[in-house]
Design a protein around this motif. Sequence first.
Motif, mmCIF file in Angstrom:
data_model
loop_
_atom_site.group_PDB
_atom_site.id
_atom_site.type_symbol
_atom_site.label_atom_id
_atom_site.label_comp_id
_atom_site.label_asym_id
_atom_site.label_seq_id
_atom_site.Cartn_x
_atom_site.Cartn_y
_atom_site.Cartn_z
ATOM 1 N N SER A 1 -9.961 17.425 -9.234
ATOM 2 C CA SER A 1 -10.363 17.951 -10.707
ATOM 3 C C SER A 1 -9.338 18.467 -11.400
ATOM 4 C CB SER A 1 -11.097 19.348 -10.380
ATOM 5 O OG SER A 1 -11.249 20.757 -11.644
ATOM 6 N N TRP A 2 -7.848 18.961 -10.390
ATOM 7 C CA TRP A 2 -6.173 19.035 -10.751
ATOM 8 C C TRP A 2 -5.914 17.538 -11.766
ATOM 9 C CZ3 TRP A 2 -2.024 16.293 -10.479
ATOM 10 C CH2 TRP A 2 -1.239 17.267 -11.579
ATOM 11 N N TYR B 1 -3.330 5.554 -11.611
ATOM 12 C CA TYR B 1 -3.544 6.643 -11.649
ATOM 13 C C TYR B 1 -2.172 7.893 -11.959
ATOM 14 C CZ TYR B 1 -4.942 10.444 -8.742
ATOM 15 O OH TYR B 1 -5.757 11.574 -8.016
ATOM 16 N N ASP B 2 -1.150 8.007 -11.197
ATOM 17 C CA ASP B 2 -0.127 8.020 -11.518
ATOM 18 C C ASP B 2 -0.003 8.889 -12.945
ATOM 19 O OD1 ASP B 2 0.153 9.135 -8.781
ATOM 20 O OD2 ASP B 2 2.799 8.082 -8.512
ATOM 21 N N ARG B 3 0.410 7.451 -13.750
ATOM 22 C CA ARG B 3 0.156 7.347 -15.010
ATOM 23 C C ARG B 3 -1.161 8.011 -16.204
ATOM 24 N NH1 ARG B 3 4.290 2.543 -16.906
ATOM 25 N NH2 ARG B 3 5.808 3.064 -14.905
ATOM 26 N N GLY B 4 -2.518 8.290 -15.298
ATOM 27 C CA GLY B 4 -3.368 9.124 -16.214
ATOM 28 C C GLY B 4 -4.653 7.648 -16.404
ATOM 29 N N TYR B 5 -4.213 6.584 -16.602
ATOM 30 C CA TYR B 5 -4.986 5.229 -16.756
ATOM 31 C C TYR B 5 -6.626 5.232 -16.142
ATOM 32 C CZ TYR B 5 -1.982 4.024 -20.134
ATOM 33 O OH TYR B 5 -0.645 3.802 -20.463
ATOM 34 N N ILE B 6 -6.421 5.776 -14.887
ATOM 35 C CA ILE B 6 -7.714 6.197 -13.851
ATOM 36 C C ILE B 6 -7.712 7.516 -13.316
ATOM 37 C CG2 ILE B 6 -8.462 3.163 -13.118
ATOM 38 C CD1 ILE B 6 -6.830 4.171 -11.209
ATOM 39 N N SER B 7 -9.314 7.614 -13.079
ATOM 40 C CA SER B 7 -9.256 8.588 -12.292
ATOM 41 C C SER B 7 -10.043 9.033 -11.762
ATOM 42 C CB SER B 7 -8.934 10.049 -13.320
ATOM 43 O OG SER B 7 -9.507 11.016 -12.518
ATOM 44 N N PHE B 8 -10.564 9.803 -10.515
ATOM 45 C CA PHE B 8 -11.503 10.469 -9.920
ATOM 46 C C PHE B 8 -12.401 11.308 -9.989
ATOM 47 C CE2 PHE B 8 -8.627 7.764 -7.770
ATOM 48 C CZ PHE B 8 -9.303 6.137 -7.892
ATOM 49 N N ASP B 9 -13.798 11.228 -10.484
ATOM 50 C CA ASP B 9 -14.238 12.200 -10.080
ATOM 51 C C ASP B 9 -14.423 13.604 -8.734
ATOM 52 O OD1 ASP B 9 -16.536 11.237 -8.202
ATOM 53 O OD2 ASP B 9 -17.680 10.207 -10.376
ATOM 54 N N ASP B 10 -15.529 14.663 -9.056
ATOM 55 C CA ASP B 10 -15.530 15.167 -7.056
ATOM 56 C C ASP B 10 -16.306 14.435 -6.611
ATOM 57 O OD1 ASP B 10 -14.462 17.176 -8.760
ATOM 58 O OD2 ASP B 10 -15.833 18.036 -9.356
ATOM 59 N N LEU C 1 0.619 -1.104 -0.187
ATOM 60 C CA LEU C 1 -0.193 0.293 -0.042
ATOM 61 C C LEU C 1 1.459 0.972 0.431
ATOM 62 C CD1 LEU C 1 -2.273 -1.157 2.740
ATOM 63 C CD2 LEU C 1 -2.865 -1.415 0.042
ATOM 64 N N GLU C 2 0.338 2.458 -0.878
ATOM 65 C CA GLU C 2 1.106 3.349 -0.924
ATOM 66 C C GLU C 2 0.550 4.562 -0.333
ATOM 67 O OE1 GLU C 2 4.269 1.127 -3.798
ATOM 68 O OE2 GLU C 2 3.132 3.007 -4.913
ATOM 69 N N ALA C 3 1.173 5.159 -0.123
ATOM 70 C CA ALA C 3 -0.032 7.157 -0.219
ATOM 71 C C ALA C 3 0.366 8.184 -1.392
ATOM 72 C CB ALA C 3 0.467 7.902 0.687
ATOM 73 N N ALA C 4 -0.314 8.075 -1.836
ATOM 74 C CA ALA C 4 -0.472 8.994 -3.430
ATOM 75 C C ALA C 4 -0.909 10.089 -3.416
ATOM 76 C CB ALA C 4 -1.067 8.042 -4.633
ATOM 77 N N HIS C 5 -0.160 10.454 -4.008
ATOM 78 C CA HIS C 5 -0.813 12.688 -3.955
ATOM 79 C C HIS C 5 -1.445 12.569 -4.868
ATOM 80 C CE1 HIS C 5 3.013 12.974 -2.366
ATOM 81 N NE2 HIS C 5 2.763 14.250 -1.436
ATOM 82 N N ILE C 6 -2.874 13.182 -4.569
ATOM 83 C CA ILE C 6 -3.844 13.005 -5.649
ATOM 84 C C ILE C 6 -3.532 14.434 -6.881
ATOM 85 C CG2 ILE C 6 -6.319 13.815 -6.208
ATOM 86 C CD1 ILE C 6 -6.663 13.492 -3.254
ATOM 87 N N ARG C 7 -3.145 15.278 -6.178
ATOM 88 C CA ARG C 7 -1.893 16.249 -7.467
ATOM 89 C C ARG C 7 -0.383 16.633 -6.556
ATOM 90 N NH1 ARG C 7 -3.022 22.403 -8.461
ATOM 91 N NH2 ARG C 7 -1.244 23.322 -9.765
ATOM 92 N N ALA C 8 -0.130 16.071 -7.862
ATOM 93 C CA ALA C 8 1.478 15.165 -7.758
ATOM 94 C C ALA C 8 2.289 16.329 -7.425
ATOM 95 C CB ALA C 8 1.797 14.981 -9.266
ATOM 96 N N HIS D 1 -10.218 16.489 -1.681
ATOM 97 C CA HIS D 1 -10.517 17.555 -1.854
ATOM 98 C C HIS D 1 -10.889 18.005 -3.047
ATOM 99 C CE1 HIS D 1 -10.941 22.503 -2.220
ATOM 100 N NE2 HIS D 1 -10.962 22.325 -1.314
ATOM 101 N N PRO D 2 -11.891 18.103 -3.407
ATOM 102 C CA PRO D 2 -12.481 18.879 -4.910
ATOM 103 C C PRO D 2 -11.653 19.397 -5.793
ATOM 104 C CG PRO D 2 -14.090 18.637 -3.926
ATOM 105 C CD PRO D 2 -12.884 18.841 -2.423
#
Length: 492
Positions: free
Chosen positions: A482-483, A429-438, A399-406, A477-478
Amino acid sequence: MAVIAIYLQSNGLGQQNLEFAVRTRRWGFTKWRPNYAEIEPRTLVLIGTGFSHPTAGASPRKSVDIWAQGALARIMVFRAESSIRTEGLLHWPDEVANQAVKYPFRFDVTPLRELGPVEFDALPTDLVEAFRLSALKQGGGEVVPDSSFTSALVKGTTPDTLTTPLTDWPKDAGYGTFVAPIDVEVAARQLAGGPAVEEFVLWRAAGDSSTISPVGPGEPIIMATTGSSSSHRIAVGGGLFSGRSRMTLSELWEWFGAASGARSPAELRTAYEQLVARPLNANEDPDVDTTLLHHVRFFSPDEYVDLAIDPTVFTFEQGNYFDLSNRAPEDPVLRAIITYFDPRQDPHADEVAQIVLGTIRAAARSVIPRLGQGAFRAMVSDAYGHQCALTGYRVRPVLEAAHIRAYSSGGEHRLDNGLLLRSDVHTLYDRGYISFDDVGGLMVSNQLRERFGNGDWYYDRIGMPLASPKRAVDQPHPDFLSWHRESVFLGV
């Protein structure tokens, strides 16, 4: 996230105890109630006073519909810094006067701001009812769910017309420092490596409850070693409080390395064995409770401050909280604080003391803690209960702590900019293959299938929500979500 609502009578004793709580950063109840177990560090505490109603004679004994037509003169907003515990020492003025403990179930709080006046129709129904029930139970706290109103309050986005700055509270509103023990050899070794470090960790074997006293994010902690006698302590460094976290001994080394005070994993295990006075089995990986510091500075020997603290008011094994509201510049604890913040200045100068105290007062109002890299990893892991926010996977080594905004793109080490993800999910997530809505729903790019010919697990779960931390202030944080969608996500 739980919120605790308390109604306090506007009589002399009630207001006296409220002002005393602001100064001493502590609150207490006469009786224990099961829902108090939900109170934990960073829970929002709302103390309302001054009920008024357009109809004469309205009281909390009336129905909630009638009570809800009223208003409160003010709501004092605090942040809980501990769980509720039992104490047998005299504390409140009326306890001292009567030589009897009246409020034994206590917890530590930090004053944040004041709202007022507040019409009940501006509050969620659950919160209005909680204030009414608290009034019926003579100040007993009512624990209620978080709401959009309290989430906005935590994030500092409530309407300006409702918010009164903390500077309008009593001038001696509590803020302070914590003096914590550090091994003299560890302090000397850290200084030899360079006086300034981004992070440092004070740790102990995990216990049943937290022993840290009420300092909030950004407030100072002074590290002190034992001197020549039981009452002699020497301040050898300081740092700003990031938070508390429980982790395994191996995680402590993985996330913090030498900032744990050890030079190797083996030395860290030896230090733990000496602390608990028993050897560890080869496969044993015990939990430790940690206090996380950032912007740490170790003093050179000519900067050491002799604290000479009265041992009757200082429990050095766990450290002690010191209120800074009314200390003269020559006070040893305040001198240590000034030495930490600005060693070039004369620590006896009153104007320097006022500048430093102003810095601490501002930090005391912070709700979002500033974290170092290791603290970010530790506290994100805590916030998500040590399981992947998307898959629920619980095997902690992956398990890794990921930054939502890098972080490399201006993202900060803060809890609402973090997600705990399994390592492969983190990579996607970091490479943009998945993301999350608000609202945290999963989004999947078609590029995953087009480039690799698979990814069915993710496509089958489009829209599935992320698990969310209990505390509103920790939730994604939304703006950061969004970023990522706009700057990283490869699109559908």
